[in-house]
Motif scaffolding. Structure first.
Motif, PDB file in Angstrom:
ATOM      1  N   PRO A   6     -16.298 -29.081 -23.298  1.00  0.00           N
ATOM      2  CA  PRO A   6     -16.005 -29.986 -24.528  1.00  0.00           C
ATOM      3  C   PRO A   6     -14.778 -30.778 -24.246  1.00  0.00           C
ATOM      4  CG  PRO A   6     -16.771 -27.848 -25.159  1.00  0.00           C
ATOM      5  CD  PRO A   6     -16.462 -27.730 -23.952  1.00  0.00           C
ATOM      6  N   VAL A   7     -13.625 -30.177 -23.789  1.00  0.00           N
ATOM      7  CA  VAL A   7     -12.342 -30.992 -23.578  1.00  0.00           C
ATOM      8  C   VAL A   7     -12.444 -32.110 -22.599  1.00  0.00           C
ATOM      9  CG1 VAL A   7      -9.844 -30.852 -23.349  1.00  0.00           C
ATOM     10  CG2 VAL A   7     -11.069 -29.049 -24.639  1.00  0.00           C
ATOM     11  N   VAL A   8     -13.273 -31.626 -21.266  1.00  0.00           N
ATOM     12  CA  VAL A   8     -13.419 -32.459 -20.311  1.00  0.00           C
ATOM     13  C   VAL A   8     -14.068 -33.689 -20.838  1.00  0.00           C
ATOM     14  CG1 VAL A   8     -14.185 -32.776 -17.902  1.00  0.00           C
ATOM     15  CG2 VAL A   8     -12.794 -30.764 -18.594  1.00  0.00           C
ATOM     16  N   LEU A   9     -15.273 -33.463 -21.391  1.00  0.00           N
ATOM     17  CA  LEU A   9     -16.072 -34.600 -21.792  1.00  0.00           C
ATOM     18  C   LEU A   9     -15.402 -35.417 -22.705  1.00  0.00           C
ATOM     19  CD1 LEU A   9     -19.676 -33.115 -22.903  1.00  0.00           C
ATOM     20  CD2 LEU A   9     -18.981 -34.857 -21.160  1.00  0.00           C
ATOM     21  N   ALA A  10     -14.730 -34.785 -23.977  1.00  0.00           N
ATOM     22  CA  ALA A  10     -14.024 -35.859 -24.939  1.00  0.00           C
ATOM     23  C   ALA A  10     -13.005 -36.523 -24.285  1.00  0.00           C
ATOM     24  CB  ALA A  10     -13.451 -34.944 -26.141  1.00  0.00           C
ATOM     25  N   THR A  11     -12.174 -36.028 -23.331  1.00  0.00           N
ATOM     26  CA  THR A  11     -11.010 -36.603 -22.474  1.00  0.00           C
ATOM     27  C   THR A  11     -11.702 -37.878 -21.650  1.00  0.00           C
ATOM     28  OG1 THR A  11      -9.966 -34.753 -22.470  1.00  0.00           O
ATOM     29  CG2 THR A  11      -9.282 -36.373 -20.806  1.00  0.00           C
ATOM     30  N   ALA A  12     -12.722 -37.740 -21.066  1.00  0.00           N
ATOM     31  CA  ALA A  12     -13.562 -38.486 -20.081  1.00  0.00           C
ATOM     32  C   ALA A  12     -13.932 -39.616 -21.132  1.00  0.00           C
ATOM     33  CB  ALA A  12     -14.536 -37.960 -19.216  1.00  0.00           C
ATOM     34  N   LEU A  13     -14.748 -39.336 -22.152  1.00  0.00           N
ATOM     35  CA  LEU A  13     -15.042 -40.468 -22.915  1.00  0.00           C
ATOM     36  C   LEU A  13     -14.075 -41.490 -23.558  1.00  0.00           C
ATOM     37  CD1 LEU A  13     -17.739 -41.779 -24.145  1.00  0.00           C
ATOM     38  CD2 LEU A  13     -17.582 -40.445 -26.254  1.00  0.00           C
ATOM     39  N   THR A  14     -12.643 -40.604 -24.033  1.00  0.00           N
ATOM     40  CA  THR A  14     -11.462 -41.444 -24.488  1.00  0.00           C
ATOM     41  C   THR A  14     -11.041 -42.160 -23.331  1.00  0.00           C
ATOM     42  OG1 THR A  14     -11.311 -39.368 -25.960  1.00  0.00           O
ATOM     43  CG2 THR A  14      -9.442 -40.946 -25.591  1.00  0.00           C
ATOM     44  N   ALA A  15     -10.833 -41.796 -22.105  1.00  0.00           N
ATOM     45  CA  ALA A  15     -10.379 -42.725 -21.116  1.00  0.00           C
ATOM     46  C   ALA A  15     -11.381 -43.900 -20.720  1.00  0.00           C
ATOM     47  CB  ALA A  15     -10.283 -41.674 -19.822  1.00  0.00           C
ATOM     48  N   ALA A  16     -12.575 -43.490 -20.929  1.00  0.00           N
ATOM     49  CA  ALA A  16     -13.544 -44.548 -20.477  1.00  0.00           C
ATOM     50  C   ALA A  16     -13.368 -45.518 -21.696  1.00  0.00           C
ATOM     51  CB  ALA A  16     -15.084 -44.106 -20.483  1.00  0.00           C
ATOM     52  N   ALA A  17     -13.140 -45.101 -23.039  1.00  0.00           N
ATOM     53  CA  ALA A  17     -13.032 -46.150 -24.181  1.00  0.00           C
ATOM     54  C   ALA A  17     -11.599 -46.808 -23.978  1.00  0.00           C
ATOM     55  CB  ALA A  17     -13.033 -45.476 -25.305  1.00  0.00           C
ATOM     56  N   VAL A  18     -10.687 -46.217 -23.367  1.00  0.00           N
ATOM     57  CA  VAL A  18      -9.260 -47.122 -23.178  1.00  0.00           C
ATOM     58  C   VAL A  18      -9.629 -48.169 -22.026  1.00  0.00           C
ATOM     59  CG1 VAL A  18      -7.017 -46.868 -22.377  1.00  0.00           C
ATOM     60  CG2 VAL A  18      -7.945 -45.373 -24.242  1.00  0.00           C
ATOM     61  N   ALA A  19     -10.210 -47.568 -20.890  1.00  0.00           N
ATOM     62  CA  ALA A  19     -10.513 -48.487 -19.814  1.00  0.00           C
ATOM     63  C   ALA A  19     -11.623 -49.691 -20.257  1.00  0.00           C
ATOM     64  CB  ALA A  19     -11.118 -47.871 -18.780  1.00  0.00           C
ATOM     65  N   GLY A  20     -12.429 -49.294 -20.938  1.00  0.00           N
ATOM     66  CA  GLY A  20     -13.232 -50.276 -21.310  1.00  0.00           C
ATOM     67  C   GLY A  20     -13.064 -51.356 -22.187  1.00  0.00           C
TER      68      GLY A  20
ATOM     69  N   MET B 139     -23.682 -34.423 -25.608  1.00  0.00           N
ATOM     70  CA  MET B 139     -23.507 -32.889 -26.282  1.00  0.00           C
ATOM     71  C   MET B 139     -24.661 -32.300 -25.875  1.00  0.00           C
ATOM     72  SD  MET B 139     -24.952 -31.489 -29.534  1.00  0.00           S
ATOM     73  CE  MET B 139     -24.801 -32.810 -30.660  1.00  0.00           C
ATOM     74  N   THR B 140     -26.059 -32.835 -25.973  1.00  0.00           N
ATOM     75  CA  THR B 140     -26.964 -31.531 -25.879  1.00  0.00           C
ATOM     76  C   THR B 140     -27.082 -31.251 -24.161  1.00  0.00           C
ATOM     77  OG1 THR B 140     -28.211 -33.620 -25.845  1.00  0.00           O
ATOM     78  CG2 THR B 140     -28.266 -32.464 -27.931  1.00  0.00           C
ATOM     79  N   THR B 141     -26.807 -32.326 -23.475  1.00  0.00           N
ATOM     80  CA  THR B 141     -26.955 -32.095 -21.982  1.00  0.00           C
ATOM     81  C   THR B 141     -25.552 -31.007 -21.435  1.00  0.00           C
ATOM     82  OG1 THR B 141     -27.561 -34.385 -21.685  1.00  0.00           O
ATOM     83  CG2 THR B 141     -26.654 -33.246 -19.725  1.00  0.00           C
ATOM     84  N   ALA B 142     -24.565 -31.307 -22.185  1.00  0.00           N
ATOM     85  CA  ALA B 142     -23.334 -30.303 -21.853  1.00  0.00           C
ATOM     86  C   ALA B 142     -23.699 -29.146 -22.252  1.00  0.00           C
ATOM     87  CB  ALA B 142     -22.138 -30.806 -22.404  1.00  0.00           C
ATOM     88  N   ALA B 158     -11.953 -27.468 -31.207  1.00  0.00           N
ATOM     89  CA  ALA B 158     -12.462 -28.722 -32.042  1.00  0.00           C
ATOM     90  C   ALA B 158     -11.246 -29.533 -32.497  1.00  0.00           C
ATOM     91  CB  ALA B 158     -13.092 -27.931 -33.358  1.00  0.00           C
ATOM     92  N   ARG B 159      -9.949 -28.765 -32.710  1.00  0.00           N
ATOM     93  CA  ARG B 159      -8.706 -30.036 -33.073  1.00  0.00           C
ATOM     94  C   ARG B 159      -8.647 -30.921 -31.805  1.00  0.00           C
ATOM     95  NH1 ARG B 159      -3.983 -27.620 -36.614  1.00  0.00           N
ATOM     96  NH2 ARG B 159      -5.243 -26.699 -38.288  1.00  0.00           N
ATOM     97  N   LEU B 160      -8.554 -30.236 -30.854  1.00  0.00           N
ATOM     98  CA  LEU B 160      -8.151 -31.444 -29.712  1.00  0.00           C
ATOM     99  C   LEU B 160      -9.340 -32.367 -29.516  1.00  0.00           C
ATOM    100  CD1 LEU B 160      -6.536 -32.237 -27.234  1.00  0.00           C
ATOM    101  CD2 LEU B 160      -7.518 -30.391 -25.900  1.00  0.00           C
ATOM    102  N   THR B 161     -10.432 -31.973 -29.628  1.00  0.00           N
ATOM    103  CA  THR B 161     -11.652 -32.963 -29.195  1.00  0.00           C
ATOM    104  C   THR B 161     -11.590 -33.818 -30.418  1.00  0.00           C
ATOM    105  OG1 THR B 161     -13.188 -31.366 -30.020  1.00  0.00           O
ATOM    106  CG2 THR B 161     -12.989 -31.554 -27.821  1.00  0.00           C
ATOM    107  N   ALA B 162     -11.412 -33.550 -31.608  1.00  0.00           N
ATOM    108  CA  ALA B 162     -11.489 -34.249 -32.556  1.00  0.00           C
ATOM    109  C   ALA B 162     -10.315 -35.501 -32.729  1.00  0.00           C
ATOM    110  CB  ALA B 162     -11.470 -33.481 -34.066  1.00  0.00           C
TER     111      ALA B 162
END
Lengths: 46, 181
Positions: A6-20, B139-142, B158-162
């Motif tokens: 989850p943290v990798v996914l959220a970080t990757a999406l955030t990085a993509a948003a900043v870049a995009g 989310m579902t793929t992961a 959850a805190r970090l991802t949020a």
């Protein structure tokens, strides 16, 4: 696998948003990441 | 739900297409209704309303206030799979992608919906809606590809991802507002 963490996914999406948004300046980018971040944020609902 | 056939092969593809369609459907409804609601409002008043929803959601998430935002508090019924190997997952995806047929455990979609309702053009709304479905598909793929309990892992971080997703969301919202002004 690390790439689906989850943290990798959220970080990757955030990085993509900043870049995009900030780097490419594409006019559609804010709306793409507005939706994508809101969608991923709903995780845990399955 | 994760043991359902929707998570494998071509049904999984149909499910993900459904997620994108569901998001686009909700966005279309919002922009059609919004085209009437926003007509008498100047651009700054529309964004002020979006800002008000943002503050409301933020205070709610921080537990400063306790407001129950509209949410369909149930899972998508597994009966949708009776529609067949592909149509069932497609409908499941559409229902989940709308964001209106199951739990919504984040405040961000409410802010995004308000922004689409009051400020987006039709193409912008469709892009945002499909992207919402893409986010849910991520989310579902992961969840499927992670060997352990992905939901527990999500809850643990959850805190970090949020924080990460809220930051990216606010950047997107702010940029959209500046571009509209």
């Amino acid at each position: 696998m690390l790439r689906w963490h989850p943290v990798v996914l959220a970080t990757a999406l955030t990085a993509a948003a900043v870049a995009g948004i900030l780097i490419s300046g594409d006019q559609w980018a804010p709306w793409v990441f507005l939706g994508a971040t809101a969608g991923l944020a709903t995780s845990g609902s399955t | 739900m994760l043991s359902s056939p929707v998570w494998r092969g071509s049904p999984a593809f149909a499910f993900r297409v459904g997620l994108l369609l569901g998001g686009a459907i909700t966005a279309t409804v919002l922009v059609v209704v919004g085209s009437l609601a926003r007509a008498p409002l100047p651009w700054w008043a529309r964004w002020a309303l979006v800002g008000a929803v943002l503050v409301l959601v933020a205070l709610n998430e921080l537990r400063v206030i306790d407001v129950r935002l509209p949410e369909n508090r149930r899972l998508v019924p597994e009966g949708v799979f009776r529609l067949g190997r592909h149509l069932g997952p497609l409908q499941f995806g559409i229902e989940m992608g709308t964001g209106a047929r199951t739990y919504l455990p984040s405040g961000l979609p409410y802010i995004a919906a308000t922004a689409v309702l009051l400020t987006a053009s039709v193409p912008q709304a469709l892009v945002a809606g499909a992207a919402f479905g893409f986010g849910r598909a991520l989310m579902t793929t992961a969840n499927l590809n992670h060997p352990g309990d992905w939901d527990a892992l999500w809850a643990r971080h959850a805190r970090l991802t949020a924080a990460l997703l809220s930051g990216a969301f606010l950047l997107s919202l702010g940029t959209a507002a500046v571009a509209t002004a």
